[in-house]
Scaffold this active site. Structure first.
Site, short mmCIF file in Angstrom:
data_model
loop_
_atom_site.label_atom_id
_atom_site.label_comp_id
_atom_site.label_asym_id
_atom_site.label_seq_id
_atom_site.Cartn_x
_atom_site.Cartn_y
_atom_site.Cartn_z
N LYS A 24 0.85 -1.21 0.00
CA LYS A 24 0.00 0.00 0.00
C LYS A 24 0.88 1.25 0.00
O LYS A 24 2.04 1.21 0.41
CB LYS A 24 -0.95 0.03 1.20
CG LYS A 24 -0.28 0.02 2.59
CD LYS A 24 0.18 1.37 3.13
CE LYS A 24 0.87 1.24 4.48
NZ LYS A 24 1.67 2.39 4.88
N GLY A 111 7.41 0.84 5.14
CA GLY A 111 6.27 1.77 5.05
C GLY A 111 5.26 1.35 4.01
O GLY A 111 4.37 2.11 3.63
N LEU A 112 5.40 0.10 3.53
CA LEU A 112 4.51 -0.39 2.47
C LEU A 112 3.52 -1.45 2.97
O LEU A 112 2.74 -2.01 2.20
CB LEU A 112 5.35 -0.99 1.32
CG LEU A 112 6.27 0.01 0.62
CD1 LEU A 112 7.22 -0.71 -0.34
CD2 LEU A 112 5.45 1.06 -0.14
N ASP A 149 -2.95 -1.70 10.22
CA ASP A 149 -3.17 -1.70 8.77
C ASP A 149 -3.87 -2.96 8.26
O ASP A 149 -4.24 -3.03 7.09
CB ASP A 149 -1.82 -1.58 8.03
CG ASP A 149 -1.24 -0.17 8.11
OD1 ASP A 149 -2.01 0.77 8.41
OD2 ASP A 149 -0.03 -0.02 7.86
P1 ATP Z 1 4.73 -1.15 10.00
O1 ATP Z 1 4.62 0.30 9.67
O2 ATP Z 1 3.44 -1.78 10.44
O3 ATP Z 1 5.90 -1.50 10.86
P2 ATP Z 1 5.99 -1.76 7.47
O4 ATP Z 1 5.27 -1.91 6.21
O5 ATP Z 1 6.86 -0.56 7.59
O6 ATP Z 1 4.93 -1.88 8.60
P3 ATP Z 1 6.69 -4.58 7.55
O7 ATP Z 1 7.27 -5.00 6.24
O8 ATP Z 1 5.31 -5.01 7.85
O9 ATP Z 1 6.89 -3.02 7.72
O10 ATP Z 1 7.71 -5.09 8.70
C1 ATP Z 1 7.69 -4.57 10.02
C2 ATP Z 1 8.40 -5.57 10.95
O11 ATP Z 1 7.57 -6.72 11.09
C3 ATP Z 1 9.74 -6.07 10.47
O12 ATP Z 1 10.69 -5.73 11.43
C4 ATP Z 1 9.61 -7.57 10.33
O13 ATP Z 1 10.70 -8.29 10.86
C5 ATP Z 1 8.33 -7.92 11.09
N1 ATP Z 1 7.49 -8.94 10.42
C6 ATP Z 1 6.74 -9.87 11.02
N2 ATP Z 1 6.07 -10.60 10.12
C7 ATP Z 1 6.38 -10.13 8.90
C8 ATP Z 1 5.99 -10.47 7.58
N3 ATP Z 1 5.14 -11.46 7.31
N4 ATP Z 1 6.50 -9.73 6.58
C9 ATP Z 1 7.34 -8.71 6.82
N5 ATP Z 1 7.76 -8.36 8.06
C10 ATP Z 1 7.28 -9.06 9.10
#
Ligand code: ATP
Length: 296
Positions: A24, A111-112, A149
């Site tokens: 997203k 952030g995605l 999210d």
């Molecule tokens: P948020 O802003 O919710 O942290 P994001 O999009 O910036 O989300 P994600 O890719 O969801 O980041 O990863 C955030 C953290 O969640 C990472 O440190 C990762 O190790 C952990 N994590 C747990 N499960 C997953 C997964 N299925 N995919 C990616 N990261 C995961």
């Protein structure tokens, strides 16, 4: 580039289901306040884009497990996909297992929303396999206990998100543009970005008042691009600002950080231009660049 409409695509073999879990972007993200429980209230316009993790669920197993070769993604009970499966099966009160195979294409902690999207895909896939015991609202409520999210990724349509992200209203005025995602491959902690946000210094309120609330029927996506978290992340990581400047310099109509970063997206008027700029930006070897479509 393959542009796929985001309909739920279940590739169902007898004892397995494969679902695409999209990334997203936040076309605007206004932090409206901090709640007593420490979470922040948001007003955000969110849209899925055509960069997907592939989530395969195999059902002929006794326990819940995750198979994922990405070095930053945990393979144990802390994985959001594992937690989603555990929550679903506990709620359904059945003693079953599921093997979750994650093929990560969405950059991690970028952030995605990759982890949340994987979790939503697991909930949707399990619900489909078990013949829809839960309504979409019930799945969203389950998902919210995993992350703010997750309900959006169950909803899967462009939406205004309020509350911590769980109050979703479909937003149909987006005219999709080609998008470049620039991931600068640096680590940003979402929690620490929110911890360092000074709510007195946020900028989106004024801009959205003028351009969105007072003008909802002539929505201008480029003019409304605004993210209250941008200053926090960019102050700490100059590379994020550099990516934004590079997108604008090469002719993006607008560029903004998504979520708490570090990914920056640029909006373009046509795909040929976006492809050309992608090649230019890839000259910076520390950036990953994805040419994607907005899924509306
Ligand atoms: P948020 O802003 O919710 O942290 P994001 O999009 O910036 O989300 P994600 O890719 O969801 O980041 O990863 C955030 C953290 O969640 C990472 O440190 C990762 O190790 C952990 N994590 C747990 N499960 C997953 C997964 N299925 N995919 C990616 N990261 C995961």
């Amino acid at each position: 580039m393959v542009i796929k409409k985001l309909k739920l695509k279940y590739d169902t073999k007898s004892d397995s289901v494969n679902i695409l879990a999209p990334a997203k972007i936040n076309l605007f993200l206004h932090v409206t306040g901090k709640r007593p429980d420490g979470y922040h209230d948001l007003f955000s316009l969110m849209c899925c884009v055509s960069l997907y993790d592939s989530v395969t669920l195999n059902f002929d197993v006794a326990n819940i497990s995750v198979v994922c070769s990405h070095p930053q993604v945990p393979g144990d009970e802390t994985n959001l996909a594992w937690r989603a499966a555990h929550l679903f099966l506990r709620q359904l009160q059945i003693d079953a297992g599921v093997e979750i195979i994650l093929d990560k294409k969405i950059p991690v902690a970028a952030g995605l929303g990759g982890g949340s999207s994987d979790a939503a895909a697991v909930l949707l896939g399990l619900n489909h396999y078990h013949k829809n015991p839960f309504s979409e609202d019930e799945l969203s409520a389950l998902g919210l206990t995993l992350g703010a999210d997750v309900p959006f990724f169950i909803f899967r349509k462009p939406a205004i998100a309020e509350g911590v992200g769980e109050k979703l209203k479909q937003f149909q005025q987006i005219k999709p543009l080609p998008v470049l995602l620039v991931y600068p491959q640096i680590y940003v902690s979402t929690a620490s970005v929110y911890d360092n946000l000074n709510l007195g210094l946020t900028k989106c309120k004024q801009r959205l008042k003028k351009l969105f609330f007072d003008n909802e029927h002539s929505f201008d996506m480029i003019e409304c691009l605004c993210n209250d978290l941008e200053t926090v992340t960019m102050h700490r990581h100059s590379e994020v600002r550099k990516a934004q400047k590079a997108l604008i310099h090469h002719g993006a109509s607008g560029a903004l950080m998504s979520g708490s970063g570090p990914t920056v997206f640029g909006l373009f008027t046509d795909n040929v231009k976006a492809d050309h700029v992608k090649k230019e930006l890839l000259k910076n070897s520390s950036w990953q660049v994805f040419h994607v479509a907005m899924l509306v």
